[in-house]
Design an enzyme around this catalytic site. Structure first.
Site, PDB file in Angstrom:
ATOM      1  N   LYS A 290       0.840  -1.184   0.000  1.00  0.00           N
ATOM      2  CA  LYS A 290       0.000   0.000   0.000  1.00  0.00           C
ATOM      3  C   LYS A 290       0.884   1.247   0.000  1.00  0.00           C
ATOM      4  CE  LYS A 290      -4.275   1.577   2.177  1.00  0.00           C
ATOM      5  NZ  LYS A 290      -5.235   1.383   3.285  1.00  0.00           N
ATOM      6  N   GLU A 389     -19.608  -6.542   9.913  1.00  0.00           N
ATOM      7  CA  GLU A 389     -20.577  -5.809  10.719  1.00  0.00           C
ATOM      8  C   GLU A 389     -21.627  -6.716  11.334  1.00  0.00           C
ATOM      9  OE1 GLU A 389     -18.855  -3.086   7.607  1.00  0.00           O
ATOM     10  OE2 GLU A 389     -19.786  -5.067   7.569  1.00  0.00           O
ATOM     11  N   ARG A 417     -25.492  -2.849   7.218  1.00  0.00           N
ATOM     12  CA  ARG A 417     -25.095  -4.220   6.895  1.00  0.00           C
ATOM     13  C   ARG A 417     -25.367  -5.167   8.068  1.00  0.00           C
ATOM     14  NH1 ARG A 417     -19.638  -3.848   3.266  1.00  0.00           N
ATOM     15  NH2 ARG A 417     -20.429  -5.879   2.627  1.00  0.00           N
TER      16      ARG A 417
END
Length: 641
Positions: A290, A389, A417
């Site tokens: 990243k 979630e 969610r």
């Protein structure tokens, strides 16, 4: 690969990139030219995000992968589906939106994530994670049903792969033997450690045409020998399993290849060009870094996940030879307003010190929810469940069954969610779970997938829920204490960013649930404001000599305050940063109808539409929820318009 240690202040020279209005040109380029495109793409990405702000580290990490994918696939005929979309900035640059990138996430500009209406190359609109494999599988099966020859590729990150939805899609893809390529962008944040040069060498062999041809021909030959095909399959499986993390994906029905270096453009193009024509489910595991190519982002991938727009600085004026000591202005001594997430971060640490039963839970939002200090001070009482979630909510319910007092820190848009779990696992059982709901209302540049525009509506209909909305930072702290002490499911929803600057107390005394606050007594019109819209409500109340009530509690509603306002005024105006349908204003309407009270009512809130991206102030004005818009709507109503 060209490395950068700062963001270019001027537009870099990108002669080869400038010739690409579509990715088709990549397919005729030599390896050297592809490498040059990757360098120019990284330079332009740095420059454009510096101009506009936005997601940063993930895009830098997939520059080579994006070039290789568009080189190998005939997009847009072949479908390329990006997960979440944080990493899709290079994709946007290569697909005809290079110059428009300078206005990404700005009002009227490009969306922060892939969006079907924006480009034919954006095959699926995203924003929430872990949807790419399901969507790509749907596309692949639809193509198969119609008899179309179309390649479909899903690119998913290792973080997004932590969600159960991704594994549901993987299992189904293997079951239906779909022609689907899944590319795992593993940026060393969670999945597996690099297993070295042997695995990279094996990956090249496994992706090569001689190997895949031998593999398929061997299957046909061995199919005539009893037991031989199974023996060959097991031998290949064990060979892969010894030196690469293939077993899980192979068992789900995928042909696993990797891991390979996601910044080695030659290796990527070699693997993708060979894998694209293979039949059945294919899984390519690439290792990336990243922030690759920008040294500060490589050193701090979390801090450089996204950046704000870089402001141009004028040269500092020369200091005079002698300066006179001056007394600081009073406003310079005033503390800066605290962000609501910081109010929560301080509160949960203080409450944890006071009550050892408190447990903090977050679905991969430690930094955004400001749980960093809590995770450090109370590591044994802190649980980051990754992008899960549903699991976060049900786990909290299980903890509450055992006498713990869980606090779930979650964004409004992501709580959607876990809605089924909130209803069936927490609310039906009336369990003591506190929901700290951040990013309620219009969050800004990330747009409709991230706005918290519906939580009042979807929470208010749940029996037994307590829902509180603070007008300022002090109320936020007091409401968190009230929700925590309430013996059942309770939610405090607060906006992104800073509050009006209220002084925040250090105590943990709760605010009374279900009691409104009268902030101004006027005549004719009463403004009933919920949460963040108390600021503009105060301005409008002064201009119209109207009454102003800070309602504080959405559920239970302050029945007495509403009925008193109805008796004393000709028009009640409800204000909320939530959709009007089913929101706080609807609660007021229902109460008045139940009590048989006839009074004029004007419900103001977010429209029955998905609000686009832009700065929150711009969006509130567009929705008529700034002070000017509210005043205009009221005056129009008073005129009978």
């Amino acid at each position: 690969m060209k490395l950068f240690d700062e963001i270019p202040a001027e537009r870099p020279a990108t002669p080869l990139l400038d010739t690409l209005d579509t990715p088709a040109g990549l397919r005729a380029m030599s390896p050297a030219q592809l490498s040059q495109v990757a360098d120019e793409l990284r330079a332009y990405l740095l420059y454009s995000v510096g101009c506009s702000g936005g997601h940063f580290g993930a895009g830098l990490g997939v520059v080579e992968l994006t070039v290789a994918l568009h080189h190998a696939l005939s997009t847009p005929h072949d479908r390329l589906v990006w997960d979440v979309g944080h990493q899709a900035y290079p994709h946007k640059i290569l697909t005809g939106r290079r110059e428009a990138m300078l206005g990404i996430r700005q009002y009227g500009g490009l969306a922060a994530f892939p969006r079907r209406a924006e480009s034919q190359f954006d095959t699926f609109g995203v924003g929430h994670s872990s949807t790419s494999i399901s969507a790509a599988l749907g596309m692949a099966l639809a193509a198969r049903t119609r008899g179309e020859r179309r390649r479909v590729c899903a690119v998913i990150g290792d973080g997004a792969l932590t969600a159960g939805m991704a594994f549901e899609a993987l299992a189904h893809a293997g079951h239906v033997d779909a022609n689907l390529l899944v590319v795992l962008n593993d940026n060393e944040m969670s999945i597996s450690e690099n297993v070295g040069g042997i695995a990279s060498y094996l990956a090249r062999i496994l992706a090569s045409k001689p190997y895949t041809t031998m593999r398929e021909n061997g299957k046909r030959v061995l199919s005539h020998l009893p037991g031989a095909l199974e023996l060959a399959r097991r031998t290949e499986e064990h060979m892969k399993g010894m030196i690469s993390p293939a077993t899980l994906f192979e068992e789900m029905g995928f042909n696993y290849i990797g891991p390979i270096d996601g910044h080695d453009l030659d290796a990527l193009t070699h693997a993708l060009n060979n894998m694209r024509d293979l039949e059945g489910p294919q899984f390519l595991h690439v290792k990336t870094r990243k922030g690759r190519g920008f040294q500060p982002a490589e050193a701090d991938p979390i801090g450089y996940h996204a950046i704000t727009k870089l402001e141009k600085r004028d040269p500092a004026p020369l200091a005079p030879a002698q300066t006179q000591q001056t007394t600081p202005r009073s406003d310079a001594l005033r503390p800066k307003p605290r962000k609501y997430c910081n109010v929560f971060g301080d509160w949960i640490c203080d409450m944890a010190a006071a009550d050892e039963r408190l447990i903090g839970i977050t679905p991969a939002m430690r930094e955004g929810s400001d749980l960093i200090r809590f995770s450090q001070v109370y590591p044994e009482r802190y649980f980051d469940v990754a992008i899960a979630e549903q699991h976060a909510v049900t786990m909290a319910a299980g903890m509450a069954c055992e006498g713990a007092k869980p606090v779930v820190a979650i964004y409004s848009t992501f709580l959607q969610r876990g809605y089924d779990q909130l209803i069936h696992d927490a609310a039906v059982q009336h369990l003591d779970v506190t929901f700290a709901i951040d990013r309620a209302g219009l969050v800004g540049e990330d747009g409709p997938t991230h706005h918290g525009s519906m939580d009042l509506s979807y929470l208010r209909c749940v029996p037994g829920m307590v829902i509180l909305a603070p007008a300022d930072e002090a109320e936020c702290r007091a409401m968190l204490s009230a929700a925590y002490q309430h013996p059942g499911p309770a939610a405090v929803r607060y906006p992104r960013g800073t509050g009006p600057g209220a002084e925040i107390p250090e105590h943990l005394e709760p605010l009374a649930i279900g009691q409104a606050e009268r902030r101004r007594q006027g005549q004719g019109v009463a403004l009933l404001a919920f949460g963040s819209l108390n600021g503009p409500a105060a301005e409008v109340a002064e201009r119209l000599d109207a009454s102003h009530l800070n309602m504080r509690s959405v559920k239970p509603l302050d029945r007495d305050a509403v009925l008193a306002a109805a008796r004393e005024h000709d028009l009640l105006v409800t204000l909320e940063e939530n959709v009007v349908a089913g929101g706080a204003g609807s609660a007021v309407n229902e109460l008045l109808a139940t009590e048989g009270v006839a009074v004029g009512v004007l419900n103001l809130g977010l429209p029955d539409a998905f609000v686009e991206h832009g700065k929150p102030g711009e969006l509130l004005a567009e929705c008529g929820l700034d002070a000017a818009g509210i005043e205009t709507a009221i005056r129009r109503r008073l005129r009978g318009g």
